[in-house]
Design an enzyme around this catalytic site. Structure first.
Site, short mmCIF file in Angstrom:
data_model
loop_
_atom_site.label_atom_id
_atom_site.label_comp_id
_atom_site.label_asym_id
_atom_site.label_seq_id
_atom_site.Cartn_x
_atom_site.Cartn_y
_atom_site.Cartn_z
N CYS A 161 0.83 -1.17 -0.07
CA CYS A 161 0.08 -0.20 0.05
C CYS A 161 0.92 1.16 0.02
CB CYS A 161 -0.83 0.10 1.28
SG CYS A 161 -1.89 -1.36 1.38
N GLY A 197 0.56 0.46 -5.40
CA GLY A 197 -0.98 -0.41 -5.13
C GLY A 197 -1.64 0.16 -6.31
N ASN A 217 -0.64 1.05 6.06
CA ASN A 217 0.37 0.38 5.25
C ASN A 217 1.21 -0.35 6.12
OD1 ASN A 217 3.56 1.24 3.60
ND2 ASN A 217 2.01 -0.33 3.22
N GLY A 218 1.04 -1.72 5.77
CA GLY A 218 1.59 -2.97 6.81
C GLY A 218 0.72 -4.02 6.79
#
Lengths: 484, 484, 484, 484
Positions: free
Chosen positions: A16, A42, A116-117
């Site tokens: 992302c 993304g 994100n992650g």
């Protein structure tokens, strides 16, 4: 469309890009451009949420940033604060319901979030929340954080966020938007990048600094691992360190492959790092040849470094078709099966009769690399030497880079010689772990994908369980499906 | 959508790619892939028509090839013969009605056609046909050819095509599909390329050879200027030369900018030609510097040649965002106004403090080049030297390359020194006409855009009239609008 | 969508409604409402073209009037003159390309047209025009008129229209819109209705007067058979009689079934005519019963008349589902096969144990009527007597009412007793031709569908040929397909 | 589309129709047809969920049943059990997210639900659940039930449903679908109807029996107030009475207006009840006139009864346009403002010079009735007498009929004489409460809208609070918006 209700928990893989802007008169437009610059992180979904202090507005959908948004939509996203998200997900789970930002309206007001992650204990928490009666809408692990916030007994949004985050483990760079604040957080190990910038009087945050460049913003500094930054109008950002300190674990793959070469990531220029990886590779794995040819685009800077270090001419013997996405993150299997031909073409007039060194960032399954070697041979190369700017990739990532399950990684079961034979190359050389770290510097990197040593302490059986999910997909519980 | 009936005759500008395949079991799929490889020649519309010997099937729409077609649609395009088209048109005329292929069902049977190039006397013929009661559907000059065929008294389709083509002047590479034949024609001067290839037992034709590569086909030869090639089942292609011979006039801009570097065009490797242009430029316009930096992607091979010839390191100081089309052919003005930033970013760590030679293929309006010079300076360049791999571009093209009107071409009113000052560069060097022709060889090129000498003899006032259309847009007559 | 190019000439069947308004500040809105009131005349396509004196604007699409247009679209339809069209076409030819208005831009300026009726020699003219090189876009016979206008040597639009219309035979009520005029024409026999109205200072024309009521307009008079009415700004409408006079032939089916009961058609109130048909039927075909029950909605006024004349209570034993269109003109075969149940339901509490007289306007194939008789019996009726307010329907219409081919009309091959047995009714009574004409008055009606005597003199074999088209569909020639 | 996040709690108004079928090979098709027959109960959204015993499938969207579903979609809705929903909601809250069925996947398996009725304490429960951390997706009160089920500690789905329902107060007819059961429940007072039917071996449930008729099913009996019916494969339905008994309160408005005349509701034929209301009205409010004219469609059967009782001829002086929905439940305000003209037209030839008795079911705001009186006068009526088949409508409904707030009901502030004057009628007569109950029978009806006496005991201030919501709209809390 009729929708089959098969709500499996996400494989813990999501690549992302996130972006936020606070106190800017054209917040939605800036978020749009920021996401545009982060598009490589993304390409399946894009979304923006804005706030005018009283109401929130949002739009998210499947597709490229440029497809999801247009002038009319951007005009409806009112307000001077915005957060945005681009998302890639694994094949088969491209449902719009998982697109971000997520928004909730709670007794503490409205909260939007981009993430994100990946969390490694999301499944476990989710199961418990289900048992207590929480109903989930998506299969995203990000929603777990929202439920924990909603259930927190803390009084302020900030405290509820902290309350929620101390319960999760894994990788998260997050940007929250409330009615009057923007809050940026990075997990204690700082797996994924998150940078702070300034655009006139506005504060901006972004996964990569290339988004700042596009809108003529200035890079200020990285959000630190474990830092929570609370941004309010007319105040300097307030920096908190609410979590116990841990040794950092920056994702080294951001430099090897994932980030844009014009970004500064974890404080380092990506293009320069790739040049260094190429030079180190030339030292560690030299071979005589006529041309150093990058596999575009990720191999270009490493190839320039290799060529200069080895004193062999650089040439662009492989041409990319710019109308397709990157091999690595393109979910259209039917095209992938057709081969790399739709994405790359070899130029016979350059390659024919020559000894070629091919520079690539990594070998994942090996199938694509094999096809490229074939293509270069078909174009008349006399010799094909493959050189990789990282060590053998042998373990799955659980922190936010989409990778196949361990069993599908060619380096998990074959040694270098066997891989070389599989590729049909005349020689194959990887960078050593030591060489890679030497080239990039002594920071505390996460190199789990090369070593299998995961920096977050997994609880008993948890890693095995995650690997099992990888393989089988676990059925999610407590998901409400209000929409197709 | 409500549609305003403003049917202006097309400015004689269309960049296109065409493709045909005959006697292949997967004709539609091959056409799809062929167009995919030709996508750079036109990104606004795509279309395919197929024939199973009895019926014709077609699909065309606005958008990229990959957006217009999907598996389901391709399955409906039955038959073993197919022709296809990609199209770029000037801003404001992106109506689907102008997308190709065009099909007519006449008393001679069904005829489909795709066209690359532009006719210079289409407007005149159209006016006459209108006066005689023909009703036009599109504003495309290609439709003129169909009306001439429909009105021809010749008995066979081939003769009717010849009958029609002797009445038109200008640039045309055409592929016709009938119930049992595929007919490829190139105008007597051969302005636009058209190549013949072989794919197992099938015959294929394409604007560029890169389309052959993608489907593992073999390049056989160019269709010759003025040649009409009639392809029937179980026979060798029949070659006719039905038109009076004229001196050829190959579009030199195909090599400078338009074609893909991995294509062979007019018998020459495009990447090699660009390398040669770069080397010649290094000889004609040398300057001392730290890096030779291409403006991607068209400048890359020329920059490699320049760098090698000048013995100055090549580096990629400018990075392209791959999620946008090429500057030159992108009609979204709102984004263009935002600047080149959405397409290019300068890498400070490479450029800062350095003397940079920028290599580009041409300067059109000068606005984009100026922004790039600015961007490179902002990234800290000590000196910026612009070098162009062609002579000053000072005249509009009427043969199929989209160009602004003469008044908007910076080189039509400014000399090199003035342009250099406009760009804000430290120096500016163009390749000379002689140098360019020396590098590319002595063939009879069309260099009208550099010299104003147009190789088709215009009739009295015709050029002036065309230039006027350019400026004002002439109202079309006799157009029926059955669809929005 | 991929489209198979199967462009068969329309079976000469189209039911349509047309509307025009001239010199009204909200012309598009008035046209929208006018079409809304005429929706029963055609439910597959709707379209409006407007003119502001310089430009024309149009929108047409498949769907109901309320679906095709919305506020945003209506706002774009600028100008103070508008014409509109609603259309029903036979199954399998619902392509948008055939939707009206049609527009051409000729050397005489822009011309838009809407048409109600069918030409019987369109196919013949079309073939000739094809041979001379005209290219057709649609399969509609209306396009033939436009091509004849385009080819006319007459100088004014009016004269070109007359020039075209003298060449066609059949039924046409037409409204043309040019840059400065609205022209309404009715064929010499006046098959289809067309009325003139006044709305403040604007002139309005409509197929039926119910459209005037909706917008608070006043009915002025019928356009006469063979009349051409030229409406210009600031002038009284100019009435011409450009065609040789013929005996009128008003479609009697407009009163029996097709028109709305609240319209005045051919100078007579539709609801009153139906009441009279019912009364006459009660005299000609009496039967003792408990209830007179209409088949809604067309049978209602006739049933009221029958009940009153026969002194038998009227009751609504059959209920319509208002979310479906009329049985007669609904092309969704899959639903028709399911039965009339989706459209009608019998109320058991009314019907059970009773002797029922069912009143309907006509019996076409007989299948629907049979299902209704079944349904009424299933609801417990002791006796079911079917009474029809017209004579046996035994011949196809070629003038604008959609009917099956003669072979499919049950009355073409069965006598009344046989039909009664097929329906499973206890008795069946039709109105006689004499009774029907007696009820409606002595005007010159077209009663061809009851007698087979067609009022336009067919040329040798023409009727037989049309009947053949009916059965097989003839392949169209000279059609260009620019769009799916 | 960009969506403004304004998630207000629904005004407690929803008109709906629900349907279920269990153990039928074509469950989705049957549900489709069932909803089709119930379309009059809600025209904004439609949805179906099916189960094949292992997976659930669903589709829901805005639009008519016939628009939301097509063959392709129905084929994807696999399984032999299905539930469906049609919904009307108040203007401004037509979001797809509120469409039903709702589905959750919990630790007890999958549960889908459809709901007709409204809960009066939903807001209160929701607030508590929010405070405890539940996140809501929709603004529908139905979702409250799902959260209560999810949080229940009971082991079986049935017990969890009971656990949830004992906490809510108000009107609910519900059908649940689980992996192996269909469960139908009606609230203890039985406000809204729900009937059980049999279709071969399948069990079917529906809001109205007209849905059984359409699919040739048989009406078995009503689900009783407070009854929970558990339907499993191969077993007789299990009937439970899990709630404390309360006096029934059948919505009398179902008979007056809402249900279809061909349905049996609360054990009585709707058409017959309306006939009786008309007869009683003729006795209570006689007037001499020439015609009894219903306001279609709801007034038709009452008008037939009135006419017969009063011995005055019935006539259809007002014609409905069948391409619009019912005045009462059409949310398009712009059209409503245009007037009733788009829905009704008066037939001058019937009305002119006559004394007319207009029969309608109720007067809500009075605006529409006034326009109808105007229209009838404009058509030339000599006298207009309005007769209403129910008492003055003076209080809002909180149990599932969409009504304006009390302040907007004309009868809440004006007496009969004042209303008559407002309408401009010559006389106005309502049915008395006693007369109405006399006509319909002695059952325990809910007549709150005529008396203000609400049969569910409101807790302190609750009614006042609900009325306030009516007026202002309360802001919802704890809503997550994952989709536009």
């Amino acid at each position: 469309m009729a929708v089959h209700l098969d709500l499996r928990f996400d494989r813990p893989h999501e690549e992302c890009g996130i972006f936020g802007v606070f106190e800017h008169p054209e917040a939605a437009n800036m978020a749009y451009l920021g996401l545009y610059a982060l598009q490589h992180r993304g390409q399946e979904c894009a979304g923006i949420a804005t706030s005018d202090g009283q109401k929130m507005y949002f739009e998210k959908n499947r597709g490229y940033v440029a497809d999801v948004f247009n002038e009319e939509i951007l005009e409806k996203l009112k307000g001077d604060a915005a957060i945005g998200h681009v998302r890639y997900s694994t094949a088969g789970d491209t449902r719009r319901v998982n697109a971000q930002p997520f928004l909730i309206e709670s007794h503490r007001g409205k909260i939007a979030v981009v993430h994100n992650g990946n969390l490694i204990n999301a499944h476990h928490i989710r199961k418990n929340l289900n048992r207590e009666g929480s109903i989930f809408i998506s299969t995203s692990d990000t929603e777990v954080i929202l439920h924990l916030i909603a259930r927190s007994k803390q009084k302020t949004v900030e405290d509820a966020i902290i309350d929620a985050l101390v319960q999760v483990r894994g990788a998260y760079s997050l940007v929250f938007l409330t009615d009057d604040k923007m809050i940026a957080v990075r997990d204690p190990r700082g797996f994924r990048p998150l940078s702070l910038g300034r655009l006139n009087n506005a504060w901006i945050v972004s996964s990569e600094t290339c988004a700042f460049d596009l809108i003529y913003g200035d890079f200020v500094r990285d959000i630190a691992p474990g830092e929570m930054l609370i941004i309010e109008k007319g105040k300097a950002p307030l920096s908190l360190q609410p979590f116990p300190e841990k040794p950092p674990a920056f994702c080294i793959f951001e430099h090897i492959y994932f980030s844009r070469p014009d970004s500064i990531v974890f404080g380092k220029d990506v293009s320069e790092m790739r040049d260094r990886l190429g030079r180190k590779l030339a030292q560690e794995a030299p071979v005589d040849a006529d041309y150093v040819v990058p596999i575009p685009d990720s191999g270009i800077f490493a190839a320039l470094g290799y060529a200069d270090e080895a004193n062999i001419p650089f040439n662009l013997g492989l041409i990319r078709n710019h109308y397709v996405g990157r091999t690595f993150i393109e979910p259209e299997m039917s095209i992938r099966h057709f081969g790399v031909k739709v994405k790359l073409n070899a130029i016979r007039s350059i390659i024919e009769g020559k000894r070629i060194i091919l520079i690539d960032d990594s070998i994942v399954r090996g199938v694509t690399s094999k096809k490229i070697v074939d293509m270069v041979r078909s174009a008349g190369a006399r010799e094909v030497h493959m050189r990789i700017t990282s060590p053998p990739y042998c373990d799955s990532c659980f922190y936010g880079i989409d990778t196949p399950i361990k069993e599908d990684l060619i380096a998990s079961s074959k040694n270098v010689e066997e891989i070389c034979r599989f590729l049909g190359a005349d020689s194959l050389g990887y960078l050593t772990l030591k060489g890679m770290l030497g080239a990039l510097g002594k920071e505390s990197w996460c190199v789990a994908c090369f070593t299998g040593k995961y920096p977050v302490d997994f609880q008993r059986d948890e890693l095995a369980q995650l690997r099992l999910f990888e393989k089988n997909g676990a059925v999610a519980v407590g998901v409400v499906s209000l929409n197709g």
